[in-house]
Design an enzyme around this catalytic site. Structure first.
Site, PDB file in Angstrom:
ATOM      1  N   LYS A  83       4.522  -2.961 -14.252  1.00 61.85           N
ATOM      2  CA  LYS A  83       4.148  -1.537 -14.370  1.00 61.85           C
ATOM      3  C   LYS A  83       5.211  -0.643 -13.730  1.00 61.85           C
ATOM      4  O   LYS A  83       5.605   0.358 -14.303  1.00 61.85           O
ATOM      5  CB  LYS A  83       2.807  -1.252 -13.669  1.00 61.85           C
ATOM      6  CG  LYS A  83       1.611  -1.909 -14.286  1.00 61.85           C
ATOM      7  CD  LYS A  83       0.318  -1.378 -13.685  1.00 61.85           C
ATOM      8  CE  LYS A  83       0.175  -1.626 -12.197  1.00 61.85           C
ATOM      9  NZ  LYS A  83       0.173  -3.038 -11.788  1.00 61.85           N
ATOM     10  N   ARG A  94      -8.048   1.959  -9.575  1.00 64.59           N
ATOM     11  CA  ARG A  94      -8.032   0.507  -9.461  1.00 64.59           C
ATOM     12  C   ARG A  94      -9.445  -0.071  -9.580  1.00 64.59           C
ATOM     13  O   ARG A  94      -9.633  -1.270  -9.452  1.00 64.59           O
ATOM     14  CB  ARG A  94      -7.500   0.234  -8.092  1.00 64.59           C
ATOM     15  CG  ARG A  94      -6.538  -0.798  -7.695  1.00 64.59           C
ATOM     16  CD  ARG A  94      -5.306  -1.098  -8.395  1.00 64.59           C
ATOM     17  NE  ARG A  94      -4.505  -1.973  -7.592  1.00 64.59           N
ATOM     18  CZ  ARG A  94      -3.258  -1.731  -7.237  1.00 64.59           C
ATOM     19  NH1 ARG A  94      -2.641  -0.644  -7.625  1.00 64.59           N
ATOM     20  NH2 ARG A  94      -2.595  -2.609  -6.511  1.00 64.59           N
ATOM     21  N   ARG A 117      10.104 -10.888  -6.694  1.00 60.25           N
ATOM     22  CA  ARG A 117      10.435  -9.467  -6.771  1.00 60.25           C
ATOM     23  C   ARG A 117      11.229  -8.978  -5.564  1.00 60.25           C
ATOM     24  O   ARG A 117      10.911  -9.336  -4.432  1.00 60.25           O
ATOM     25  CB  ARG A 117       9.107  -8.715  -6.759  1.00 60.25           C
ATOM     26  CG  ARG A 117       8.871  -7.883  -7.834  1.00 60.25           C
ATOM     27  CD  ARG A 117       7.638  -7.267  -8.133  1.00 60.25           C
ATOM     28  NE  ARG A 117       6.534  -7.141  -7.233  1.00 60.25           N
ATOM     29  CZ  ARG A 117       5.384  -6.599  -7.620  1.00 60.25           C
ATOM     30  NH1 ARG A 117       5.244  -6.175  -8.853  1.00 60.25           N
ATOM     31  NH2 ARG A 117       4.389  -6.496  -6.780  1.00 60.25           N
ATOM     32  N   ARG A 127       8.793  -7.003  -0.409  1.00 59.63           N
ATOM     33  CA  ARG A 127       7.526  -6.452   0.098  1.00 59.63           C
ATOM     34  C   ARG A 127       6.725  -7.499   0.857  1.00 59.63           C
ATOM     35  O   ARG A 127       6.609  -8.628   0.395  1.00 59.63           O
ATOM     36  CB  ARG A 127       6.699  -5.946  -1.085  1.00 59.63           C
ATOM     37  CG  ARG A 127       6.961  -4.498  -1.419  1.00 59.63           C
ATOM     38  CD  ARG A 127       6.264  -4.121  -2.672  1.00 59.63           C
ATOM     39  NE  ARG A 127       4.824  -4.420  -2.668  1.00 59.63           N
ATOM     40  CZ  ARG A 127       4.008  -4.131  -3.658  1.00 59.63           C
ATOM     41  NH1 ARG A 127       4.479  -3.532  -4.730  1.00 59.63           N
ATOM     42  NH2 ARG A 127       2.735  -4.415  -3.590  1.00 59.63           N
ATOM     43  N   ARG A 174      -4.529 -10.813  -4.068  1.00 62.44           N
ATOM     44  CA  ARG A 174      -4.281  -9.587  -4.860  1.00 62.44           C
ATOM     45  C   ARG A 174      -4.689  -9.791  -6.317  1.00 62.44           C
ATOM     46  O   ARG A 174      -5.238  -8.882  -6.950  1.00 62.44           O
ATOM     47  CB  ARG A 174      -2.814  -9.185  -4.735  1.00 62.44           C
ATOM     48  CG  ARG A 174      -2.498  -8.676  -3.324  1.00 62.44           C
ATOM     49  CD  ARG A 174      -1.018  -8.476  -3.116  1.00 62.44           C
ATOM     50  NE  ARG A 174      -0.454  -7.505  -4.035  1.00 62.44           N
ATOM     51  CZ  ARG A 174       0.827  -7.488  -4.385  1.00 62.44           C
ATOM     52  NH1 ARG A 174       1.661  -8.385  -3.912  1.00 62.44           N
ATOM     53  NH2 ARG A 174       1.264  -6.563  -5.201  1.00 62.44           N
TER      54      ARG A 174
HETATM   55  P1  AMP Z   1       0.662  -2.101  -5.416  1.00 66.38           P
HETATM   56  O1  AMP Z   1       2.013  -1.698  -4.924  1.00 66.38           O
HETATM   57  O2  AMP Z   1       0.165  -1.266  -6.531  1.00 66.38           O
HETATM   58  O3  AMP Z   1       0.585  -3.580  -5.707  1.00 66.38           O
HETATM   59  O4  AMP Z   1      -0.358  -1.842  -4.186  1.00 66.38           O
HETATM   60  C1  AMP Z   1      -0.199  -2.469  -2.941  1.00 66.38           C
HETATM   61  C2  AMP Z   1      -1.516  -2.439  -2.178  1.00 66.38           C
HETATM   62  O5  AMP Z   1      -1.925  -1.073  -1.958  1.00 66.38           O
HETATM   63  C3  AMP Z   1      -2.699  -3.074  -2.890  1.00 66.38           C
HETATM   64  O6  AMP Z   1      -2.760  -4.477  -2.685  1.00 66.38           O
HETATM   65  C4  AMP Z   1      -3.888  -2.353  -2.233  1.00 66.38           C
HETATM   66  O7  AMP Z   1      -4.147  -2.871  -0.948  1.00 66.38           O
HETATM   67  C5  AMP Z   1      -3.328  -0.945  -2.066  1.00 66.38           C
HETATM   68  N1  AMP Z   1      -3.633  -0.068  -3.231  1.00 66.38           N
HETATM   69  C6  AMP Z   1      -2.761   0.423  -4.154  1.00 66.38           C
HETATM   70  N2  AMP Z   1      -3.396   1.198  -5.047  1.00 66.38           N
HETATM   71  C7  AMP Z   1      -4.695   1.201  -4.701  1.00 66.38           C
HETATM   72  C8  AMP Z   1      -5.870   1.817  -5.233  1.00 66.38           C
HETATM   73  N3  AMP Z   1      -5.835   2.584  -6.331  1.00 66.38           N
HETATM   74  N4  AMP Z   1      -7.041   1.595  -4.592  1.00 66.38           N
HETATM   75  C9  AMP Z   1      -7.123   0.850  -3.484  1.00 66.38           C
HETATM   76  N5  AMP Z   1      -6.060   0.222  -2.926  1.00 66.38           N
HETATM   77  C10 AMP Z   1      -4.851   0.405  -3.520  1.00 66.38           C
END
Ligand code: AMP
Length: 218
Positions: free
Chosen positions: A13, A88, A127, A162, A173
């Protein structure tokens, strides 16, 4: 245009959203990036979010909804935006619908980037990302390596890994995604907004397919 991207962690994404934002001159709003920035800055939202992110589970809805309400009301969002990682779950999607009403705007389209589950773990663990915030270029140790190990080929800054992209957390996740986020595919399909794009293969070919799907090749 207001575009929303769905897809599992590792579906690509971030990469596709960045390319599309540049192509259409839209603002790319990644919930993960906004949260990581808040954690780095030590804001109240960042402090509250960190323990959830460290476990690979969702941060409480209210934090995300407040964060996006504030962001979407800023003038820089006037030109249109791409949402990446928010909503989410169904509660967040309903809150987003209300937010769109407040803003007097509509979602133009929802893109579901589809990748076979078996590929996701390998994609996530390999990544790397450029540490220079202005550049932010994405890499993968196997599928898209930089010319020099751990150095951004575009700007020369070191690459970062990360902390939640490590194998121990990836399973949590993905579980969170399949339990809470995947139902959004049906949620938006029912609203006739959903377009599915195959997220496997070369990022440039996926992007060309994305543009064809959105009919914005011009
Ligand atoms: P991402 O970079 O999108 O994989 O997000 C990293 C982490 O941020 C996720 O594993 C969640 O802990 C948190 N996170 C990101 N977006 C959301 C969301 N819309 N709602 C809740 N937690 C989020």
């Amino acid at each position: 245009m207001q575009i929303l991207f769905l897809g599992a962690p590792g579906a690509g994404k971030g990469t596709q959203c960045k390319m599309l934002a540049r192509h259409l001159d839209l603002l790319h709003l990644s919930s993960g990036d906004l949260l990581r920035e808040a954690v780095k800055l030590g804001t109240a939202a960042g402090v509250a979010a960190k323990s959830f992110m460290d476990k690979g589970v969702l941060v409480p809805d209210s934090i995300l909804i407040d964060m996006f309400r504030e962001k979407l009301h800023t003038p820089e969002c006037q030109k249109g935006f791409i949402l990446d990682g928010f909503p989410r779950n169904v509660a967040q999607a309903k809150a987003l619908n209300e937010l769109f009403e407040e803003l007097n705007r509509k979602l133009s389209v929802v893109v579901n980037l589809q990748v076979d589950q078996k590929l996701l773990t390998e994609r996530i663990c390999g990544r790397r990302i450029c540490s220079n915030k202005e550049c932010n270029a994405p890499y993968h140790v196997k599928f898209a390596p930089p010319k020099e190990e751990n150095v951004c080929s575009l700007c020369g800054a070191p690459l970062t890994h990360r902390s939640d992209d490590r194998e121990e957390l990836v399973a949590a996740r993905l579980k969170t995604y399949f339990e809470q986020t995947e139902p959004l595919i049906e949620f938006y399909d029912k609203q006739l907004l959903l377009r599915t794009v195959d997220g496997e293969g070369d990022p440039d070919e996926i992007f060309a397919d994305l543009l064809r799907t959105l009919k914005v090749l011009a």
